[in-house]
Write an enzyme that holds these catalytic residues in place. Structure first.
Site, short mmCIF file in Angstrom:
data_model
loop_
_atom_site.label_atom_id
_atom_site.label_comp_id
_atom_site.label_asym_id
_atom_site.label_seq_id
_atom_site.Cartn_x
_atom_site.Cartn_y
_atom_site.Cartn_z
N LYS A 1 9.49 -2.11 -4.06
CA LYS A 1 9.43 -0.97 -4.98
C LYS A 1 10.84 -0.43 -5.25
O LYS A 1 11.17 -0.07 -6.38
CB LYS A 1 8.52 0.13 -4.40
CG LYS A 1 7.06 -0.32 -4.34
CD LYS A 1 6.21 0.58 -3.47
CE LYS A 1 4.76 0.11 -3.45
NZ LYS A 1 3.94 0.77 -2.44
N GLY B 1 -8.27 0.69 2.13
CA GLY B 1 -7.75 -0.04 0.97
C GLY B 1 -6.33 0.33 0.61
O GLY B 1 -5.88 0.08 -0.51
N1 HSE Z 1 0.13 -1.25 0.37
C1 HSE Z 1 0.69 -0.36 -0.59
C2 HSE Z 1 0.96 0.97 0.08
C3 HSE Z 1 -0.24 -0.21 -1.76
O1 HSE Z 1 0.45 1.19 1.17
O2 HSE Z 1 1.68 1.78 -0.48
C4 HSE Z 1 0.34 0.50 -2.93
O3 HSE Z 1 1.44 -0.17 -3.44
#
Ligand code: HSE
Length: 403
Positions: free
Chosen positions: A198, A180
């Site tokens: 981000k 997940g």
């Molecule tokens: N897919 C993202 C990661 C989830 O692996 O950091 C968290 O933002």
């Protein structure tokens, strides 16, 4: 204080985490009143009262009792509709959708002001690490020089498994999906776009400047090979996917996302698996380091809970830095040093290196190390996605201050 009545959009990995965490958080005085999902009948691990579920967004947006929308849907366009629909009605929102926020932040800031409401999104960047609120509140001065780190849990998990456990790249990616961590389209993780989104958000809160995602050089880890890994190991380094925003002069900053050679003396060298690590550097205090789980159901839900509780006290981002008189401007006129593995000499001749300090040619793989302008990397970004190519940054900012 009244109970916060939440309308939750999305019941995937993070949504289920939120359901669990809110249920445990008695001091939040928050309850989930309704949950909007795409498919009500989808089998779920979570035992949940079916009366809570709806597939009609208006059951939340038009419910006068709901005083907070929490949005963690997977689809950026749906997220945009939900978030703007709620803000327009004056309903505050907590969101974790970095792709949507990074693309629409100027408009979302304007809407918060126009409708006198709030959008909080600490969960959008670095999972459980409270990076946004800290940048917004604590680092509200001119001393900030750099924010740099590992912002994507999935790619870091894959690199850790490949580097430290000799696992196969494809197996590690599958596991990141199963656990997940990865996005539903994992190319966002491994091609660097998740880190980019981000970084865009972080830059608004670090320096008060919004840069559109298309303007930023972004290169991922999908083309890393055993040759690159062996090369890094021989040099006693690791390769990490690093996002950075760096002041290169008082009035200018640059930013990019790229794999980077990381030496053991750096804080991020020891950031492994799905953990994220963010180095904040400033004049007077040198380096500070924030470390924590950057992906996964409960770590991300913990950050959502923190934003929910912040809303109890009426917290909102003020975006004060965006109104400062002297904002630095974004530049790509910056000389970087890179490692480039390339397929043949014809390819190499198309890449405008300013200088080459090392070159290795063999039947298996060839590389050069040299200086190149960031603007030239951007101009050649499509070409750099050709088969047999891998690019990694060799850090050069602030080296005199480290170690
Ligand atoms: N897919 C993202 C990661 C989830 O692996 O950091 C968290 O933002």
């Amino acid at each position: 204080m009244n109970t916060i009545k939440i309308g939750l959009f999305g019941l995937g990995v993070v949504g289920q985490g939120i359901y669990r965490v809110i249920g445990r958080a008695t001091n939040a005085h928050a309850e989930i009143k309704r949950i909007c999902v795409r498919n009500i009948d989808k089998p779920r691990d979570l035992v949940i009262d079916p009366a809570l579920l709806t597939d009609n967004a208006d059951d939340i947006l038009l419910d006068p009792e709901i005083n907070l929308v929490v949005e963690v849907v997977d689809d950026a366009e749906a997220s945009y509709r939900i978030v703007t629909g709620a803000l327009r009605r004056g309903i505050p929102v907590v969101s974790g959708n970095k792709a949507m926020i990074a693309r629409h932040l100027p408009e979302l800031i304007e809407m918060q002001r126009r409708y006198d409401t709030a959008l909080l999104y600490d969960a959008s960047s670095c999972g459980s690490i409270p990076v946004i609120r800290n940048l917004e509140e604590y680092y509200d001065n001119d001393l900030l020089l750099e924010v740099k780190g590992i912002l994507n849990g999935s790619s870091n998990y894959i690199l850790s498994r490949v580097f430290d456990h000799d696992e196969d790249y494809a197996d590690a990616l599958r596991r990141a999906q199963k656990l997940g961590f990865a996005e539903s389209d994992p190319s966002f993780d491994i091609e660097g776009y998740d880190s980019l989104f981000k970084l865009i958000i972080i830059t608004v809160h670090a320096l008060g400047v919004y840069v559109a995602p298309e303007q930023v050089f972004t290169y991922g880890i999908s083309s890393i090979s055993d040759f690159d890994i062996r090369y890094a190991r021989e040099k006693r380094m690791k390769i990490k996917l690093v996002a950075q925003v760096v002041k290169v002069a008082d009035d200018r900053f640059t930013m990019f996302v790229m794999p980077e050679f990381v030496s053991p003396s750096k804080y991020i060298y020891s950031v492994d698996d799905e953990y994220n690590g963010v180095v904040i550097r400033g004049e007077c205090y040198d380096r500070q380091f924030m470390f924590g789980k950057g992906a996964g159901s409960l770590p991300t839900a913990s950050s959502i809970l923190s934003d929910v509780m912040a809303r109890r006290h009426g917290y909102r981002y003020e975006y004060k830095k965006m109104d400062y008189l002297n904002l630095p401007s974004y530049t790509t006129d910056v000389m970087l040093k890179i490692y480039l593995r390339y397929p043949d000499e014809q390819f190499l001749s198309a890449i405008p290196f300013a200088s080459v300090s090392e070159k290795f040619v063999s039947g298996t793989a060839s590389y050069v190390m040299g200086e190149i302008l960031l603007s030239d990397l951007i101009a050649h970004r499509e070409l750099l996605r050709a088969p047999g190519v891998f690019v990694a940054n060799i850090p050069r900012f602030f080296l005199n201050l480290d170690d």
